[in-house]
Enzyme design. Structure first.
Site, PDB file in Angstrom:
ATOM      1  N   THR A 146       0.455  -1.517  -0.181  1.00  0.00           N
ATOM      2  CA  THR A 146      -0.005  -0.233  -0.072  1.00  0.00           C
ATOM      3  C   THR A 146       0.553   1.008  -0.013  1.00  0.00           C
ATOM      4  O   THR A 146       0.085   2.030  -0.636  1.00  0.00           O
ATOM      5  CB  THR A 146      -0.974   0.147   1.270  1.00  0.00           C
ATOM      6  OG1 THR A 146      -0.290  -0.298   2.742  1.00  0.00           O
ATOM      7  CG2 THR A 146      -1.670  -0.791   0.922  1.00  0.00           C
ATOM      8  N   THR A 147       2.176   1.119   0.913  1.00  0.00           N
ATOM      9  CA  THR A 147       2.416   2.484   0.807  1.00  0.00           C
ATOM     10  C   THR A 147       3.372   2.976  -0.747  1.00  0.00           C
ATOM     11  O   THR A 147       3.617   3.811  -1.374  1.00  0.00           O
ATOM     12  CB  THR A 147       4.313   2.269   2.046  1.00  0.00           C
ATOM     13  OG1 THR A 147       3.825   2.301   3.103  1.00  0.00           O
ATOM     14  CG2 THR A 147       5.043   3.579   1.814  1.00  0.00           C
ATOM     15  N   TYR A 203     -13.005  -0.480   2.753  1.00  0.00           N
ATOM     16  CA  TYR A 203     -14.296  -0.377   2.366  1.00  0.00           C
ATOM     17  C   TYR A 203     -14.912  -1.475   2.663  1.00  0.00           C
ATOM     18  O   TYR A 203     -16.347  -0.375   3.128  1.00  0.00           O
ATOM     19  CB  TYR A 203     -13.989   0.798   0.806  1.00  0.00           C
ATOM     20  CG  TYR A 203     -15.609   1.295   1.089  1.00  0.00           C
ATOM     21  CD1 TYR A 203     -16.027   2.973   1.360  1.00  0.00           C
ATOM     22  CD2 TYR A 203     -16.693   0.550   0.177  1.00  0.00           C
ATOM     23  CE1 TYR A 203     -16.865   3.012   0.969  1.00  0.00           C
ATOM     24  CE2 TYR A 203     -17.964   1.654  -0.634  1.00  0.00           C
ATOM     25  CZ  TYR A 203     -18.234   2.854   0.075  1.00  0.00           C
ATOM     26  OH  TYR A 203     -18.945   3.239   0.129  1.00  0.00           O
ATOM     27  N   TYR A 232      -2.080  -8.563   6.462  1.00  0.00           N
ATOM     28  CA  TYR A 232      -2.441  -7.240   6.786  1.00  0.00           C
ATOM     29  C   TYR A 232      -3.216  -6.487   7.201  1.00  0.00           C
ATOM     30  O   TYR A 232      -4.719  -6.423   6.636  1.00  0.00           O
ATOM     31  CB  TYR A 232      -1.800  -6.406   5.663  1.00  0.00           C
ATOM     32  CG  TYR A 232      -0.968  -4.937   5.876  1.00  0.00           C
ATOM     33  CD1 TYR A 232      -0.749  -4.634   6.614  1.00  0.00           C
ATOM     34  CD2 TYR A 232      -0.958  -4.391   4.578  1.00  0.00           C
ATOM     35  CE1 TYR A 232      -0.418  -3.204   6.971  1.00  0.00           C
ATOM     36  CE2 TYR A 232      -0.708  -2.631   4.435  1.00  0.00           C
ATOM     37  CZ  TYR A 232      -0.626  -2.574   5.795  1.00  0.00           C
ATOM     38  OH  TYR A 232      -0.500  -1.403   6.110  1.00  0.00           O
ATOM     39  N   ARG A 253      -6.922   2.227   8.118  1.00  0.00           N
ATOM     40  CA  ARG A 253      -6.752   2.993   6.856  1.00  0.00           C
ATOM     41  C   ARG A 253      -7.944   1.860   6.007  1.00  0.00           C
ATOM     42  O   ARG A 253      -8.776   2.330   5.397  1.00  0.00           O
ATOM     43  CB  ARG A 253      -5.135   2.054   6.155  1.00  0.00           C
ATOM     44  CG  ARG A 253      -4.338   3.222   6.105  1.00  0.00           C
ATOM     45  CD  ARG A 253      -4.315   4.747   5.749  1.00  0.00           C
ATOM     46  NE  ARG A 253      -3.926   4.809   4.315  1.00  0.00           N
ATOM     47  CZ  ARG A 253      -3.228   5.005   4.034  1.00  0.00           C
ATOM     48  NH1 ARG A 253      -2.090   5.762   4.767  1.00  0.00           N
ATOM     49  NH2 ARG A 253      -3.352   5.325   2.270  1.00  0.00           N
ATOM     50  N   LYS A 303       1.470  -9.689   9.262  1.00  0.00           N
ATOM     51  CA  LYS A 303       1.883  -7.128   9.816  1.00  0.00           C
ATOM     52  C   LYS A 303       0.561  -6.835  10.330  1.00  0.00           C
ATOM     53  O   LYS A 303      -0.587  -6.625   9.983  1.00  0.00           O
ATOM     54  CB  LYS A 303       2.365  -6.944   7.970  1.00  0.00           C
ATOM     55  CG  LYS A 303       2.204  -5.437   8.281  1.00  0.00           C
ATOM     56  CD  LYS A 303       2.347  -4.865   7.158  1.00  0.00           C
ATOM     57  CE  LYS A 303       2.612  -3.014   7.374  1.00  0.00           C
ATOM     58  NZ  LYS A 303       2.743  -2.028   6.545  1.00  0.00           N
ATOM     59  N   ILE A 305       7.238  -4.018   9.258  1.00  0.00           N
ATOM     60  CA  ILE A 305       7.419  -3.936   7.265  1.00  0.00           C
ATOM     61  C   ILE A 305       7.294  -1.926   7.800  1.00  0.00           C
ATOM     62  O   ILE A 305       6.127  -1.702   7.988  1.00  0.00           O
ATOM     63  CB  ILE A 305       6.532  -4.682   7.054  1.00  0.00           C
ATOM     64  CG1 ILE A 305       7.052  -6.050   7.033  1.00  0.00           C
ATOM     65  CG2 ILE A 305       6.187  -4.351   5.458  1.00  0.00           C
ATOM     66  CD1 ILE A 305       5.207  -6.992   6.568  1.00  0.00           C
TER      67      ILE A 305
END
Length: 292
Positions: free
Chosen positions: A44-45, A107, A133, A138, A161, A203
């Site tokens: 995502t980063t 979402y 994850y 988020r 994660k 991470i």
């Protein structure tokens, strides 16, 4: 398999929005030289949500090829559509990644049974090790320890994660899962304590900026050397705090541009460049970490 200081690598972009592969290679070399233990490619980063499927796969392939076995590469395979996550997993199967990292479906807010079935279906699409994850801040979706424990029984789901920043989660998951289930912090601010309490690594977003310090801190924390780890973490704390003044990866890309590691901090809409009111505090954090 995986441990220590793993970078959630940004995806550098050119001014026209295309992938900047020259800067990408520069970042990979920087991390390997500075002691990073592994690379997450297009998590995502890495702006996985705004890269096309073809771009996503190409970036992962490029990183795996350029790394050439120097460190493990973990490819992001998350999506809020299970069918899309499976398609991406099939595409990553042939890239040479050592593992895959899949964020919880964002979402949609699925119930725990939906999360279990999502990850079960994705894991069935590959033999490559899968890392869960969980980042409810988020995604508006929380993967609970009991569900993690059920998923850990699936052969190629090897770790998580955990990015809630709630250290009690580590204790709960450790109690429910076998000792070989890998536990990574996804919250830089609490990452040191996470490792001191039995986690396997972090991470990290901060790792993009200060990989040597993060590598050293992780090594001390994993060895149970609290005093040495704490001294380094105090130097890193301003980065841990300020790299999230706006949505990730806006601040970290701005910092990398100041460090001349990428040409500029280009992002894909709807993300935009860092607001000017945050520049001074990020510059101070960079100087405290002695990277600028």
């Amino acid at each position: 398999m995986f441990s220590g200081s793993i970078v959630a690598l940004v995806t550098p972009l050119k001014g026209n929005g295309e992938i900047d592969y020259q800067n990408l290679e520069q970042l990979v070399d920087f991390h390997i030289e500075q002691g990073t233990d592994g690379i997450v490619a297009v998590g995502t980063t890495g702006e996985s949500t705004t890269l096309s499927m073809a771009e996503h796969t190409d970036v992962v392939k490029h990183i795996v090829s350029f790394v050439a076995g120097r460190v493990p590469v973990i490819g992001g395979n998350g999506s809020n559509s299970t069918a899309e996550a499976i398609e991406l997993t099939h595409l990553l199967n042939g890239t040479g990644v050592s593992g895959m990292l899949g964020v919880t479906p964002y979402y949609n807010k699925p119930p725990q049974q939906g999360l279990y079935k999502h990850y079960q279906a994705v894991a069935a699409a590959t033999d490559i090790p899968q890392i869960l994850y969980n980042v409810p801040g988020r995604t508006c979706c929380d993967l609970l320890p009991e569900t993690v424990a059920e998923l850990a029984k699936i052969k190629n789901i090897v770790g998580i994660k955990e990015a809630t920043g709630n250290l009690s989660r580590l204790t709960e998951i450790k109690a429910l899962c076998d000792d070989d289930f890998l536990l990574f912090s996804g919250d830089d601010a609490t990452g040191m304590e996470f490792m001191l309490q039995g986690g396997n690594g972090v991470i990290s977003v901060t790792n993009n900026i200060a990989p040597k310090l993060m590598s050293d801190m992780c090594r001390y924390a994993l060895a149970g050397q609290r005093e040495q780890a704490s001294a380094i973490n105090a130097q890193l704390q301003p980065l841990h705090d300020n790299l999230f003044v706006e949505a990730n990866p806006i601040p970290v890309k701005w910092c990398l541009a100041q460090m001349k590691l990428i040409n500029d901090g280009q992002l894909r809409l709807p993300l935009v460049e860092l607001a000017p009111q945050y520049h001074a505090q990020l510059l101070t954090a960079l100087k405290q970490a002695d990277v600028l």
